[in-house]
Design an enzyme around this catalytic site. Structure first.
Site, mmCIF file in Angstrom:
data_model
loop_
_atom_site.group_PDB
_atom_site.id
_atom_site.type_symbol
_atom_site.label_atom_id
_atom_site.label_comp_id
_atom_site.label_asym_id
_atom_site.label_seq_id
_atom_site.Cartn_x
_atom_site.Cartn_y
_atom_site.Cartn_z
ATOM 1 N N SER A 91 0.926 -1.238 -0.054
ATOM 2 C CA SER A 91 0.014 -0.072 -0.069
ATOM 3 C C SER A 91 0.968 1.274 -0.026
ATOM 4 C CB SER A 91 -0.812 0.101 1.220
ATOM 5 O OG SER A 91 -1.697 -1.015 1.095
ATOM 6 N N ASN A 105 9.535 -12.895 0.062
ATOM 7 C CA ASN A 105 8.383 -14.221 0.290
ATOM 8 C C ASN A 105 6.944 -13.983 0.256
ATOM 9 O OD1 ASN A 105 8.353 -16.998 0.587
ATOM 10 N ND2 ASN A 105 10.127 -17.293 1.879
ATOM 11 N N HIS A 135 -1.809 3.825 14.210
ATOM 12 C CA HIS A 135 -2.935 4.534 14.782
ATOM 13 C C HIS A 135 -2.703 5.388 16.025
ATOM 14 C CE1 HIS A 135 -6.379 3.091 11.874
ATOM 15 N NE2 HIS A 135 -5.455 2.029 11.977
ATOM 16 N N ALA A 182 12.577 -15.167 13.284
ATOM 17 C CA ALA A 182 10.994 -15.520 13.037
ATOM 18 C C ALA A 182 10.296 -15.112 14.256
ATOM 19 C CB ALA A 182 11.017 -16.909 12.507
ATOM 20 N N THR A 187 10.533 -2.652 17.193
ATOM 21 C CA THR A 187 9.790 -1.599 17.422
ATOM 22 C C THR A 187 11.004 -0.751 17.720
ATOM 23 O OG1 THR A 187 10.008 -2.429 20.130
ATOM 24 C CG2 THR A 187 8.013 -2.639 19.034
ATOM 25 N N LYS A 188 12.179 -0.975 17.857
ATOM 26 C CA LYS A 188 13.317 -0.128 17.902
ATOM 27 C C LYS A 188 14.476 -0.655 16.836
ATOM 28 C CE LYS A 188 12.720 0.905 22.976
ATOM 29 N NZ LYS A 188 12.945 1.043 24.216
#
Length: 214
Positions: A91, A105, A135, A182, A187-188
């Site tokens: 997107s 993949n 959000h 995996a 987040t950092k």
């Protein structure tokens, strides 16, 4: 090897004819999709419908070539060597840059409200989610869907290996040569040549240092 094929086809001429027909059909299919891709504006409703159709094609060489051409023509920047397996969706394609010899993949999902950059020789595992927007939810008097997004670019540098089912959050930089285990949630930012894993992902060791594994 060539002599072996020639001998095989002499013994089975009907299979050689079928092989030629299949190759001709593949070339016609690629040509057909290219003509549509060339007339479609990136990011439009028609483009997203076309992406869904192309995403559903098989993992054969011809169908992967169609996906490679589609993203080469659609993204902000995309080397033609990109190799994309089925069910990948992007997107905001005009915010995505992909270097050379990148492998996506099956089922990779990229949402690029802010820029997403993927470096050369990077491999991204199946069903990985890369999302440069999140959000806003601070105001309890307004539905979350009406509060907009916080966005920050994501940079994945060269020669990175991202395992299957990884989530990469806005603002993350994954350094050159890093490996993400995996199922991790990143987040950092992760430094170069680090091996990171977990929820949230943390550095377990560095590739160029002695270690006992994850």
């Amino acid at each position: 090897m060539r002599r072996e094929f020639e001998t095989f086809y002499r013994l089975h001429p009907e299979l050689k004819r079928k092989s030629i027909i299949v190759k001709m059909a593949e070339r016609m299919k690629i040509s057909f999709y290219k003509s549509i891709i060339d007339r479609t504006v990136s990011g439009t409703e028609e483009w997203h419908k076309l992406q869904q159709s192309i995403s559903a094609l098989s993992s054969t060489t011809a169908d992967c070539a169609i996906r490679s051409y589609f993203y080469e023509k659609s993204l902000k920047k995309c080397d033609p060597s990109v190799y994309v397996l089925p069910n990948t969706i992007i997107s905001f394609p005009y915010n995505v840059s992909i270097g050379h010899t990148v492998f996506l993949n099956r089922g990779v999902y990229i949402t690029a409200r802010a820029d997403v950059s993927i470096g050369n020789d990077t491999m991204i595992g199946a069903y990985t989610v890369i999302n440069s927007g999140s959000h806003i939810f601070k105001d309890t008097t307004i539905p979350i869907r009406n509060q907009g997004h916080e966005i920050a670019p994501i940079i994945i540098e060269d020669d990175v290996w991202i395992g299957t089912h990884v989530v990469i959050a806005p603002g993350v930089v994954i350094g050159k040569g890093a490996v993400i285990g995996a199922g991790s949630i990143v987040t950092k930012s992760i430094p170069a040549y680090a091996v990171a894993a977990g929820c949230p992902a943390i550095v377990k060791y560095f590739r160029n240092q002695p270690h006992d594994g994850i």
